[in-house]
Write a protein that holds these residues in place. Structure first.
Motif, PDB file in Angstrom:
ATOM      1  N   VAL A 165      43.236 -40.545  -6.446  1.00  0.00           N
ATOM      2  CA  VAL A 165      42.727 -41.773  -5.942  1.00  0.00           C
ATOM      3  C   VAL A 165      43.545 -42.232  -4.905  1.00  0.00           C
ATOM      4  CG1 VAL A 165      42.140 -44.138  -6.447  1.00  0.00           C
ATOM      5  CG2 VAL A 165      41.152 -42.307  -7.822  1.00  0.00           C
ATOM      6  N   ALA A 166      44.775 -42.437  -5.014  1.00  0.00           N
ATOM      7  CA  ALA A 166      45.800 -42.834  -4.337  1.00  0.00           C
ATOM      8  C   ALA A 166      45.909 -42.112  -2.992  1.00  0.00           C
ATOM      9  CB  ALA A 166      47.251 -43.069  -4.846  1.00  0.00           C
ATOM     10  N   ILE A 167      45.876 -40.856  -2.918  1.00  0.00           N
ATOM     11  CA  ILE A 167      46.014 -40.040  -2.084  1.00  0.00           C
ATOM     12  C   ILE A 167      44.658 -39.958  -1.030  1.00  0.00           C
ATOM     13  CG2 ILE A 167      45.933 -37.461  -1.093  1.00  0.00           C
ATOM     14  CD1 ILE A 167      47.539 -37.077  -3.592  1.00  0.00           C
ATOM     15  N   SER A 168      43.526 -39.950  -1.669  1.00  0.00           N
ATOM     16  CA  SER A 168      42.314 -40.335  -1.068  1.00  0.00           C
ATOM     17  C   SER A 168      42.271 -41.674  -0.394  1.00  0.00           C
ATOM     18  CB  SER A 168      41.152 -40.445  -2.104  1.00  0.00           C
ATOM     19  OG  SER A 168      39.899 -40.696  -1.357  1.00  0.00           O
ATOM     20  N   ALA A 169      42.829 -42.565  -0.984  1.00  0.00           N
ATOM     21  CA  ALA A 169      42.875 -43.979  -0.302  1.00  0.00           C
ATOM     22  C   ALA A 169      43.480 -44.114   1.058  1.00  0.00           C
ATOM     23  CB  ALA A 169      43.219 -45.188  -1.282  1.00  0.00           C
ATOM     24  N   ILE A 170      44.830 -43.246   0.827  1.00  0.00           N
ATOM     25  CA  ILE A 170      45.637 -43.145   1.939  1.00  0.00           C
ATOM     26  C   ILE A 170      44.918 -42.541   3.123  1.00  0.00           C
ATOM     27  CG2 ILE A 170      47.638 -41.907   3.134  1.00  0.00           C
ATOM     28  CD1 ILE A 170      48.950 -42.606   0.522  1.00  0.00           C
ATOM     29  N   HIS A 171      44.102 -41.366   2.734  1.00  0.00           N
ATOM     30  CA  HIS A 171      43.271 -40.626   3.852  1.00  0.00           C
ATOM     31  C   HIS A 171      42.287 -41.604   4.493  1.00  0.00           C
ATOM     32  CE1 HIS A 171      45.106 -36.976   4.059  1.00  0.00           C
ATOM     33  NE2 HIS A 171      45.280 -36.947   2.603  1.00  0.00           N
ATOM     34  N   VAL A 172      41.503 -42.578   3.793  1.00  0.00           N
ATOM     35  CA  VAL A 172      40.506 -43.597   4.051  1.00  0.00           C
ATOM     36  C   VAL A 172      41.043 -44.478   5.098  1.00  0.00           C
ATOM     37  CG1 VAL A 172      38.862 -45.259   3.676  1.00  0.00           C
ATOM     38  CG2 VAL A 172      39.034 -43.269   2.362  1.00  0.00           C
ATOM     39  N   ALA A 203      32.566 -42.263   0.750  1.00  0.00           N
ATOM     40  CA  ALA A 203      31.836 -41.749  -0.326  1.00  0.00           C
ATOM     41  C   ALA A 203      32.965 -40.654  -1.285  1.00  0.00           C
ATOM     42  CB  ALA A 203      30.927 -40.835   0.191  1.00  0.00           C
ATOM     43  N   VAL A 204      33.621 -40.011  -0.776  1.00  0.00           N
ATOM     44  CA  VAL A 204      34.399 -39.047  -1.850  1.00  0.00           C
ATOM     45  C   VAL A 204      35.424 -40.066  -2.461  1.00  0.00           C
ATOM     46  CG1 VAL A 204      36.172 -37.207  -1.347  1.00  0.00           C
ATOM     47  CG2 VAL A 204      34.179 -36.881  -0.317  1.00  0.00           C
ATOM     48  N   HIS A 205      35.928 -40.983  -1.571  1.00  0.00           N
ATOM     49  CA  HIS A 205      37.026 -41.822  -2.278  1.00  0.00           C
ATOM     50  C   HIS A 205      36.416 -42.593  -3.569  1.00  0.00           C
ATOM     51  CE1 HIS A 205      40.263 -44.479  -2.900  1.00  0.00           C
ATOM     52  NE2 HIS A 205      39.552 -45.566  -2.706  1.00  0.00           N
ATOM     53  N   LEU A 206      35.092 -43.277  -3.242  1.00  0.00           N
ATOM     54  CA  LEU A 206      34.338 -43.744  -4.403  1.00  0.00           C
ATOM     55  C   LEU A 206      33.970 -43.074  -5.626  1.00  0.00           C
ATOM     56  CD1 LEU A 206      32.045 -46.294  -2.302  1.00  0.00           C
ATOM     57  CD2 LEU A 206      33.941 -46.762  -3.535  1.00  0.00           C
ATOM     58  N   VAL A 207      33.678 -41.703  -5.245  1.00  0.00           N
ATOM     59  CA  VAL A 207      33.695 -40.829  -6.419  1.00  0.00           C
ATOM     60  C   VAL A 207      34.709 -40.651  -7.114  1.00  0.00           C
ATOM     61  CG1 VAL A 207      33.124 -38.328  -6.665  1.00  0.00           C
ATOM     62  CG2 VAL A 207      31.524 -39.494  -5.361  1.00  0.00           C
ATOM     63  N   PHE A 208      36.088 -40.315  -6.592  1.00  0.00           N
ATOM     64  CA  PHE A 208      37.161 -40.347  -6.964  1.00  0.00           C
ATOM     65  C   PHE A 208      37.693 -41.432  -8.087  1.00  0.00           C
ATOM     66  CE2 PHE A 208      38.912 -37.176  -3.813  1.00  0.00           C
ATOM     67  CZ  PHE A 208      38.652 -36.104  -4.576  1.00  0.00           C
ATOM     68  N   VAL A 209      37.325 -42.812  -7.372  1.00  0.00           N
ATOM     69  CA  VAL A 209      37.438 -43.928  -8.125  1.00  0.00           C
ATOM     70  C   VAL A 209      36.606 -44.039  -9.316  1.00  0.00           C
ATOM     71  CG1 VAL A 209      37.232 -46.482  -8.141  1.00  0.00           C
ATOM     72  CG2 VAL A 209      38.327 -45.278  -5.980  1.00  0.00           C
ATOM     73  N   ILE A 210      35.235 -43.787  -9.211  1.00  0.00           N
ATOM     74  CA  ILE A 210      34.303 -43.899 -10.487  1.00  0.00           C
ATOM     75  C   ILE A 210      34.645 -42.872 -11.251  1.00  0.00           C
ATOM     76  CG2 ILE A 210      31.980 -43.409 -11.077  1.00  0.00           C
ATOM     77  CD1 ILE A 210      31.280 -44.843  -8.298  1.00  0.00           C
ATOM     78  N   SER A 211      35.033 -41.503 -11.069  1.00  0.00           N
ATOM     79  CA  SER A 211      35.658 -40.397 -11.926  1.00  0.00           C
ATOM     80  C   SER A 211      36.793 -41.112 -12.706  1.00  0.00           C
ATOM     81  CB  SER A 211      35.922 -39.359 -11.322  1.00  0.00           C
ATOM     82  OG  SER A 211      34.770 -38.813 -10.645  1.00  0.00           O
TER      83      SER A 211
END
Length: 183
Positions: free
Chosen positions: A130-137, A158-166
């Protein structure tokens, strides 16, 4: 008098074969050790990549705009988070699946090395993703002026939100599972 069936004793070889089979199964856990060594090699490669990125950052920082400095700093943080993730997987995986790590003679070792179970490993793994995805966003938002691509931005979010929800669902399921086990 009716004849009752008397169980025939197992041959003496059967328990020996079973013990041998169990011994092979139990010791097959050592087949995981090369995977962890490979991850340590990947960590060394990441160190080389980090050093190169840091060197280029230092060399060119004086000519950068503030957003470029932030983007390069985020890239360094990204590599660091991946390295932390590898380290957590190596220690936790080895401790949980191969063999215990004796920390008694090493008082400077972090306490978490032997405290992360499989559920904790899953949570730390997803939190890092999630942190890595947030950095990319965030990088995409900082580059929004350069080349705005609405489709790419939508997919990143969308992918970041999927990671957060997961991650949230995993944390909730672990909490519910622990409450069920204790109750």
């Amino acid at each position: 008098m009716s004849e009752q069936s008397v169980p025939t004793p197992a041959s003496p070889a059967t328990p020996r074969i079973m013990r041998g089979f169990e011994y092979v199964l139990f010791n097959s856990r050592w087949l995981m050790a090369p995977f962890y060594v490979g991850l340590v090699v990947a960590l060394a490669v990441l160190l080389l990549k980090f050093a190169r990125m840091l060197w280029e950052f230092v060399l060119h920082a004086s000519g950068y705009k503030s957003t470029e400095v932030i983007l390069d700093a985020l890239a360094l943080i990204d590599v660091t988070l991946v390295a932390n993730l590898i380290l957590i997987v190596v220690f936790s995986g080895y401790e949980n699946f191969v063999s215990r790590i004796d920390t008694s003679g090493n008082p400077n070792w972090p306490i978490w090395i032997t405290k992360i179970d499989f559920a904790g490993l899953k949570q730390k793994l997803l939190a890092s993703i999630v942190a890595i995805s947030a950095i990319h966003v965030l990088e995409a938002f900082l580059n929004i002026d350069a080349a705005f691509d609405a489709t790419r931005m939508t997919w990143l979010v969308a992918v970041h939100l999927v990671f957060v929800i997961s991650a949230l669902l995993l944390a909730l399921s672990d909490r519910w599972g622990n409450a069920h086990d204790e109750g």
